[in-house]
Enzyme design. Structure first.
Site, PDB file in Angstrom:
ATOM      1  N   ARG A  37       0.817  -1.351   0.063  1.00 39.17           N
ATOM      2  CA  ARG A  37       0.000  -0.156  -0.039  1.00 39.17           C
ATOM      3  C   ARG A  37       0.745   1.308  -0.096  1.00 39.17           C
ATOM      4  NH1 ARG A  37      -4.909  -1.962   3.688  1.00 39.17           N
ATOM      5  NH2 ARG A  37      -6.157  -2.881   2.270  1.00 39.17           N
ATOM      6  N   LYS A 198     -21.785 -14.632   2.301  1.00 37.37           N
ATOM      7  CA  LYS A 198     -23.362 -14.152   2.597  1.00 37.37           C
ATOM      8  C   LYS A 198     -23.965 -13.764   1.560  1.00 37.37           C
ATOM      9  CE  LYS A 198     -23.023 -12.876   7.438  1.00 37.37           C
ATOM     10  NZ  LYS A 198     -23.185 -11.577   8.090  1.00 37.37           N
ATOM     11  N   GLY A 375     -14.572  -3.096   0.598  1.00 36.83           N
ATOM     12  CA  GLY A 375     -15.926  -2.596   0.960  1.00 36.83           C
ATOM     13  C   GLY A 375     -16.021  -1.330  -0.230  1.00 36.83           C
TER      14      GLY A 375
END
Ligand code: AMP
Length: 398
Positions: A37, A198, A375
């Site tokens: 990163r 999920k 996300g």
């Protein structure tokens, strides 16, 4: 992209503040275990420095200190590594706002300053206007190069843009270009592979992609709720009983829209998660057994559909890839994508688990684009506007 970038603004003689994603993994001795990163931010940092700014002030969060000073979450190791990578001093400060910070920046003999972990202040995640203003007061121009936090409306990603001209860095620009093109203007056919645990996390994603994709392949834990909706026996495999109705509706929607929806059709099953030595491959899951990976027939079908693609988007592993015994399906699909990339197909990997799976398969450099944000890429693919992106200045028309 309709947002201004560092190329569209004069940075000469300006104090530039840039939000980076330096949330690096550290071991117990607080040594950085992957500097990926930090390295990823270097092209934007170098470009800005070439423009001869008065100062470049970098900021990031690290971990989840939740508004308290946690010694282990200081950005000191990041500052040291960054100085090595840039080949010039980086002044790492012990706070991110306040008079001491302002004075230290004013007196700093070098060009690059790194502020302390933003999340030592509650104002960061609360998007407190006062805190955002204090950050803004340190500079003349704001740059956002942290795609991984662009889905959060925090002080350093959104609040600060109220006070400064705000533009994207190269990393952010690249993410928006690749992800944006893949879903909004893909070279067709567009095939989407979805997995992960999920269904509930992926409903909006599937809804949005049903309007975009030519084919959707579903594996991983979420497939069993869909299979249940089709009346199949799924044994003790992962099930979200309250989402069976939603799964059924999504299957119907795919039919109505003419989107090919393929579910896993054979399975690697075990009687118990911790008994991989008893694993079997079946097309019908018996009672008392759980499926933890896709089988060879599913891999073959998925590969066949993938062979028709010109663009592939992948989000979520197809089995419990963290455990070698259940990783085959995920790794085989990663290999298939690497081969497609070599043939000129655009392969876009969502962040998070799919990115880890590709890394595990040592194929990271064989994909067109691997998103740096789990996300954030999920929300982008859901069709949501990311607050950290929406807040940047639009490119001027013409
Ligand atoms: P997500 O965060 O929803 O993308 O889920 C990722 C997780 O799903 C990974 O940790 C996988 O181990 C898990 N997963 C994938 N396939 C299965 C499966 N068949 N049963 C249970 N968990 C699974």
């Amino acid at each position: 992209m309709n947002k201004m970038t560092v190329r569209d603004i004069d940075l000469k003689g300006k104090k530039v503040i840039m939000r980076c994603d330096f949330n690096v993994p550290l071991d117990e001795a607080r040594k950085i275990t992957s500097d990926m990163r930090i390295k990823a931010a270097v092209p934007t940092i170098k470009y800005i420095l070439e423009q001869k700014p008065a100062k470049l002030i970098l900021m990031s969060h690290l971990g989840r200190p939740d508004g308290e000073v946690i010694e282990e979450d200081r950005l000191t190791p990041v500052g040291e590594r960054l100085a090595q990578l840039l080949g010039e001093p980086v002044l790492k400060l012990d706070d991110c706002v306040g008079d001491i910070v302002k004075n230290s920046i004013a007196k700093c003999p070098g060009r690059v300053v790194l502020l302390e972990n933003l999340r030592f202040h509650q104002g960061e995640t609360k998007n407190d206007p006062g805190f955002a203003k204090q950050l803004a007061e340190l500079a003349d121009v704001y740059v956002n190069d942290a795609f991984g936090t662009a889905h959060r409306a925090h002080a350093s990603t959104q609040g600060i843009t109220r006070y400064l001209p705000s533009v994207a860095g190269f990393l952010l620009e690249k993410e928006l270009q690749y992800l944006g093109e893949a879903v909004n203007n893909p070279t067709r056919p567009l095939v989407v592979i979805l997995g992960g645990a999920k269904v509930s996390d992926k409903i909006l994603l599937i809804e949005n992609l049903l309007n975009k994709a030519n084919s959707i392949l579903i594996g991983g834990g979420m497939a069993y709720t869909f299979l249940k909706a089709l009346g199949k026996n799924i044994g003790t495999s992962l099930l979200e009983a309250d989402k069976v109705g939603v799964a059924k509706a999504l299957i119907e929607k795919a039919k109505a829209k003419g989107v090919r929806l393929e579910l896993s059709s054979d399975f690697v099953i075990v009687p118990d998660f911790d008994k991989p030595e008893q694993k079997r491959t079946v097309t019908e899951i018996p009672d008392g057994w759980m499926a933890l990976d896709i089988g060879p027939q599913t891999i073959a079908t998925f590969k066949e559909v993938l062979s028709t693609a010109k663009t592939v988007v992948w989000n979520g592993p197809l089995g419990v890839f963290e455990k070698e015994a259940y990783a085959t399906g995920t790794l085989e699909i990663a290999k298939a994508l690497a081969e497609l990339t070599a043939k000129g197909v655009k392969t876009i990997i969502g962040g998070g688990d799919s990115a880890s799976a590709v890394k595990k398969a040592k194929l990271s450099d064989k994909m067109t684009h691997i998103s740096t944000g789990g996300g954030a890429s999920l929300e982008f693919l859901e069709g949501k506007e990311l607050p950290g992106v929406a807040a940047l200045n639009d490119k001027k028309a013409g």
